[in-house]
Design an enzyme around this catalytic site. Sequence first.
Site, PDB file in Angstrom:
ATOM      1  N   CYS A 123       0.858  -1.188   0.000  1.00  0.00           N
ATOM      2  CA  CYS A 123       0.000   0.000   0.000  1.00  0.00           C
ATOM      3  C   CYS A 123       0.894   1.239   0.000  1.00  0.00           C
ATOM      4  O   CYS A 123       1.688   1.434   0.939  1.00  0.00           O
ATOM      5  CB  CYS A 123      -0.911  -0.007   1.236  1.00  0.00           C
ATOM      6  SG  CYS A 123      -2.034   1.400   1.237  1.00  0.00           S
ATOM      7  N   CYS A 172      -3.477   6.828  -4.882  1.00  0.00           N
ATOM      8  CA  CYS A 172      -3.136   5.406  -4.800  1.00  0.00           C
ATOM      9  C   CYS A 172      -1.683   5.162  -5.227  1.00  0.00           C
ATOM     10  O   CYS A 172      -1.350   5.222  -6.419  1.00  0.00           O
ATOM     11  CB  CYS A 172      -4.087   4.556  -5.653  1.00  0.00           C
ATOM     12  SG  CYS A 172      -3.906   2.789  -5.316  1.00  0.00           S
TER      13      CYS A 172
HETATM   14  O1  PYC Z   1      -1.924   3.767  -1.985  1.00  0.00           O
HETATM   15  O2  PYC Z   1      -1.343   1.811  -2.783  1.00  0.00           O
HETATM   16  C1  PYC Z   1      -2.146   2.559  -2.240  1.00  0.00           C
HETATM   17  C2  PYC Z   1      -3.468   2.023  -1.855  1.00  0.00           C
HETATM   18  C3  PYC Z   1      -3.963   0.787  -2.106  1.00  0.00           C
HETATM   19  C4  PYC Z   1      -5.235   0.740  -1.552  1.00  0.00           C
HETATM   20  C5  PYC Z   1      -5.488   1.963  -0.976  1.00  0.00           C
HETATM   21  N1  PYC Z   1      -4.393   2.724  -1.171  1.00  0.00           N
END
Ligand code: PYC
Length: 308
Positions: A88, A232
């Site tokens: 993550c 993300c």
């Molecule tokens: O930032 O890799 C990330 C992530 C995955 C799921 C929520 N955030």
Amino acid sequence: MKKISVIDSHTGGEPTRVVIAGGPDLGPGSVADQLEVFREHHDRFRSAVVNEPRGSDVLVGALLVEPSDKSCVCGVIFFNNVGCLAMCGHGTIGLVVTLAHRGKIKPGEHKIETPVGIVTATLQESGEVSVANVPSFRKTKAATVEVPGVGKITGDVAWGGNWFFLVGEPGRELALANVEALTDLSWRIRQAVNTQGFPEVDHVELFGPPQNGGDSRNFVLCPGKAYDRSPCGTGTSAKLACLAVDGELAEGDMWIQESILGSKFTGQFRWLNRERGEVIPIITGSAHVNAEATLLLNERDPFCWGIR
Ligand code: PYC
């Protein structure tokens, strides 16, 4: 009464809850081995930490564990409302800021062992964090799936620490006002992708034009149907791998990825193996600590282990 000490933060709007004490003993071994023990024997602990009534569908948990590689400052297992995550990115940025908040680390480079490999996080004097992620690559370019109620959708399948289906032209504006429609579309896409050749895909990432000075805006739907408030980190890593092999971004150049909220990560990559299309993405962002708390688990509480 069981007590669990946690520190909450958010990274570009996406929350992370780091468990600093009171977690289960996962035994010896690599963080990948410990993840198996956590999955098999401690799923109710996961639910107690992140699910309602103490958490929400959006919250990502980060359990600090002993790293098998002693050059690492810690090991970490990330989890959400429905299970564990391989890696993550926003959570790693949140974890680093949390460790600094606790006085455990200073600005500089820090290795962290995750279930899918070691990442190197650099805490800058400014408080920003850059994460050199696990090797990332595109598995399939332009896969077309038939999405019930929608029609044909084409996207790339890529790994950035989690598996993504990346859709360049979703046919909807990426705006907060459209979150319900974007969630419904992404969920349908995920189900179609999973049944039509790519069962490993757990995240869907839609792209649209930037609206806040970046290079692109995204909407990322996570495995538990919550959307990522941040751009993300693993999704941006998957995007960088695609841009690299398509020759659309050069090694070392910057890519600014906006989230659906308009929060931003800066991405760059270096080639790991150009022939195989493997890159090391470097994701930079900021996190803010917003709570220190003790969770109380009382077995007499009917929702002691969370609502699942
Ligand atoms: O930032 O890799 C990330 C992530 C995955 C799921 C929520 N955030």
